[in-house]
Scaffold this motif. Structure first.
Motif, PDB file in Angstrom:
ATOM      1  N   LEU A   1       3.696  -0.441  16.958  1.00 39.96           N
ATOM      2  CA  LEU A   1       5.230  -0.966  16.530  1.00 39.96           C
ATOM      3  C   LEU A   1       6.038  -0.818  17.851  1.00 39.96           C
ATOM      4  CD1 LEU A   1       6.009   0.751  13.085  1.00 39.96           C
ATOM      5  CD2 LEU A   1       5.510  -1.491  13.787  1.00 39.96           C
ATOM      6  N   ASP A   2       6.148   0.237  18.589  1.00 37.07           N
ATOM      7  CA  ASP A   2       7.051   0.199  19.847  1.00 37.07           C
ATOM      8  C   ASP A   2       6.603  -0.687  20.954  1.00 37.07           C
ATOM      9  OD1 ASP A   2       4.618   1.305  20.437  1.00 37.07           O
ATOM     10  OD2 ASP A   2       5.297   2.724  21.826  1.00 37.07           O
ATOM     11  N   GLN A   3       5.477  -1.274  20.863  1.00 37.30           N
ATOM     12  CA  GLN A   3       5.331  -2.456  21.705  1.00 37.30           C
ATOM     13  C   GLN A   3       5.631  -3.876  21.134  1.00 37.30           C
ATOM     14  OE1 GLN A   3       1.414  -2.461  23.376  1.00 37.30           O
ATOM     15  NE2 GLN A   3       1.451  -0.257  23.641  1.00 37.30           N
ATOM     16  N   GLY A   4       5.691  -3.916  19.650  1.00 35.73           N
ATOM     17  CA  GLY A   4       6.134  -5.107  18.832  1.00 35.73           C
ATOM     18  C   GLY A   4       7.475  -5.374  19.288  1.00 35.73           C
ATOM     19  N   VAL A   5       8.425  -4.441  19.374  1.00 33.20           N
ATOM     20  CA  VAL A   5       9.805  -4.622  19.284  1.00 33.20           C
ATOM     21  C   VAL A   5      10.177  -5.400  20.512  1.00 33.20           C
ATOM     22  CG1 VAL A   5      12.015  -3.206  19.538  1.00 33.20           C
ATOM     23  CG2 VAL A   5      10.229  -2.491  17.794  1.00 33.20           C
TER      24      VAL A   5
ATOM     25  N   HIS B   1       0.741  -1.457  -0.091  1.00 37.75           N
ATOM     26  CA  HIS B   1       0.211  -0.082   0.032  1.00 37.75           C
ATOM     27  C   HIS B   1       0.858   1.269  -0.007  1.00 37.75           C
ATOM     28  CE1 HIS B   1      -2.605  -3.236   1.967  1.00 37.75           C
ATOM     29  NE2 HIS B   1      -3.522  -2.841   1.133  1.00 37.75           N
ATOM     30  N   ASN B   2       2.254   1.223   0.219  1.00 37.58           N
ATOM     31  CA  ASN B   2       2.949   2.329  -0.021  1.00 37.58           C
ATOM     32  C   ASN B   2       2.641   3.249   1.277  1.00 37.58           C
ATOM     33  OD1 ASN B   2       5.260   3.514  -0.885  1.00 37.58           O
ATOM     34  ND2 ASN B   2       4.016   5.062  -2.309  1.00 37.58           N
ATOM     35  N   ARG B   3       2.247   2.567   2.383  1.00 38.18           N
ATOM     36  CA  ARG B   3       2.108   3.387   3.559  1.00 38.18           C
ATOM     37  C   ARG B   3       3.167   3.172   4.479  1.00 38.18           C
ATOM     38  NH1 ARG B   3      -3.294   5.640   4.294  1.00 38.18           N
ATOM     39  NH2 ARG B   3      -4.100   6.137   2.555  1.00 38.18           N
ATOM     40  N   GLU B   4       3.300   3.808   5.410  1.00 42.72           N
ATOM     41  CA  GLU B   4       3.998   3.554   6.807  1.00 42.72           C
ATOM     42  C   GLU B   4       3.722   2.548   7.760  1.00 42.72           C
ATOM     43  OE1 GLU B   4       5.570   6.614   9.178  1.00 42.72           O
ATOM     44  OE2 GLU B   4       5.830   8.048   7.652  1.00 42.72           O
ATOM     45  N   PHE B   5       4.355   1.995   8.152  1.00 42.96           N
ATOM     46  CA  PHE B   5       4.208   0.586   9.172  1.00 42.96           C
ATOM     47  C   PHE B   5       3.888   1.413  10.359  1.00 42.96           C
ATOM     48  CE2 PHE B   5       7.172  -1.876   6.275  1.00 42.96           C
ATOM     49  CZ  PHE B   5       6.055  -2.556   5.988  1.00 42.96           C
ATOM     50  N   VAL B   6       2.580   1.157  10.817  1.00 44.37           N
ATOM     51  CA  VAL B   6       2.270   1.491  12.324  1.00 44.37           C
ATOM     52  C   VAL B   6       1.906   0.700  13.357  1.00 44.37           C
ATOM     53  CG1 VAL B   6       1.388   3.779  11.331  1.00 44.37           C
ATOM     54  CG2 VAL B   6      -0.006   1.893  11.413  1.00 44.37           C
TER      55      VAL B   6
END
Length: 470
Positions: free
Chosen positions: A128-132, A97-102
């Motif tokens: 994303l910050d919780q997925g890391v 989708h050419n969108r940023e990963f959120v």
């Protein structure tokens, strides 16, 4: 014209191509049918579950050929999930989708953009910050496992290096023993050679001396005969009347009745006695200098808590655990040792000294008997033995069978008849029968020795070798 918002809500062409027609999610382990349609492997298995006719879920074509892995589609999905970088900015964006990963999908373990949500229905999604931390936590577990594997491989490597050193020591020790034994036998042969040559030379001197004495007698007789001839010829050359007057005397003195030394029946050397079958005679004499062991223990199977003699015929307790390699053949923790050769046919017999050992096990077992764990010594475990424990002799069956023994045997005789499937135990001292097993043995069984942790050795007694001449 269609509403632009409606168009933007539709999946892109690439997204549609990478979506499974059944689950409407990104392909997972895609497989290709003979009709060229692709599906997630799990989705296809579920669709075909319980069905005899394997139809394509899209075109209903009967697919006789087995589905094959669609590697190209799988690689495309994986590349798509990784996203792509925006030229000039170096920022990763959703490749679809050419969108940023959120967000981060916990189930699919991949970052997603807001437009990927319809591809992850019912999935747990995190910022994303919780997925890391979730990913790092799982990777830390993986790294810990790998680090443990590294340490495990280091220990294995050390064991292999120790085994190399042990093999080197085995070779050097065995070579030393071989050379010592051959040298001992060589000395015996050398002494036997010298004794045989000395006996030959002695007979030579005796025979030659006997003939020399006869020659000396002949030499004296020849001189006396020559003197007699000369005297007779001298008398014959004198006056005729004197010859006639002394004729009877001369005729009597000219007689020689001694026939000289007589020939002996054994004038020559008895060569056949010295050299006839000399190899066999030496071998026959060597029997008294060597031991014949019907069974030899295998040091590669011995428990680290036992010590074995260099001849591999006697074992007993070792006060400290020995630093043996943990090879597959070795018994540990059980305190056993096997014979070096198994028996697959024929009849065999060996005597084992047990002495006053208060606890022991003796018999035969299958080759696959447990080596690296404790096990119950019974016929059900492939072990046919007799044992002594707490003053009671037993057949190690399930349950144990107590044996009535008239006296305490010091030597146990084991008789194995593979052709009949029998192994029996006897008191070698008085020939009293103790126990017989009749069973269906495996293709090969091995002698088993269990001396226990005691100072009294369990030793294989040499066999008596006899020579039968026909």
């Amino acid at each position: 014209m269609a509403d632009p918002d409606d168009i933007s809500d539709r999946p892109s062409a690439l997204e549609e191509d990478l979506t499974c027609p059944i689950c409407r999610s990104l392909f997972q382990n895609p497989v290709l049918l003979s009709c060229t349609h692709s599906f997630c492997k799990d989705c296809l298995d579920q669709a075909w579950k319980g069905k005899t006719r394997k139809e394509c879920p899209v075109c209903r074509t009967n697919c006789i050929a087995e589905p094959i892995i669609n590697r190209a589609l799988k690689a495309a999905c994986e590349s798509f999930q990784k996203g792509c970088r925006v030229p000039g900015l170096g920022k990763l964006v959703c490749g679809m989708h050419n969108r940023e990963f959120v967000l981060f999908c916990v189930k699919d373990e991949a970052p997603v953009c807001v437009e990927c949500l319809n591809l992850h229905p019912g999935h747990d999604l995190l910022p994303l910050d919780q997925g890391v931390p979730v990913c790092k936590g799982e990777l830390n577990v993986k790294v810990s496992i790998l680090e443990e594997k590294v340490e495990s491989f280091k220990r294995i490597k050390k064991r292999y290096l120790d085994t190399i050193a042990f093999i080197q020591n085995q070779s050097e020790t065995a070579e030393k023993l071989i050379r010592q034994e051959v040298e001992r036998l060589r000395e015996i042969l050398k002494k036997d050679e010298e004794a045989r040559v000395l006996a030959l030379k002695k007979e030579e001197e005796q025979k030659k001396q006997a003939i020399k004495e006869k020659v000396a007698i002949l030499d004296k007789d020849l001189k006396d005969l020559k003197d007699l001839i000369d005297d007779t010829r001298k008398e014959m050359g004198g006056e005729d009347l004197d010859l006639l007057l002394n004729f009877n005397k001369l005729k009597h003195s000219a007689k020689w009745t001694d026939e000289g030394p007589q020939r002996d029946q054994a004038e020559l050397i008895h060569v056949a006695k010295h050299t006839g079958s000399v190899g066999y005679k030496i071998w026959e004499k060597m029997l008294s200098q060597v031991e014949c062991l019907p069974v030899i223990m295998d040091p590669n199977t011995i428990s680290p808590w036992l010590s074995i003699t260099p001849e591999f015929n006697s074992v007993k307790e070792n006060k400290e655990r020995q630093a043996f390699p943990d090879n597959l053949e070795r018994f540990d923790p059980c305190v056993f040792v096997l014979g070096s050769e198994g028996f697959g046919a024929g009849r065999h017999r060996w005597d084992v000294y047990v002495g006053d050992n208060p606890k022991w096990i003796l018999g035969v077992c299958k080759e696959s008997v447990a080596r690296k764990r404790k096990f119950t010594v019974t016929t059900n475990s492939g072990v046919w033995t007799i044992g002594l424990s707490k003053g009671v002799y037993s057949a190690l069956t399930t349950p144990r069978t107590e044996l009535k023994v008239d006296r305490r045997p010091e030597t146990i005789r084991v008789k194995l008849n593979m052709d009949k499937g029998q192994v029996s135990f006897w008191d070698a001292g008085n020939g009293c029968h103790l126990l017989t097993y009749t069973d269906k043995f495996p293709n090969r069984v091995y002698p088993l020795f269990g001396p226990g942790l005691h100072s009294t050795p369990m030793a294989i007694k040499p066999s008596k070798v006899t020579i039968h001449q026909q």
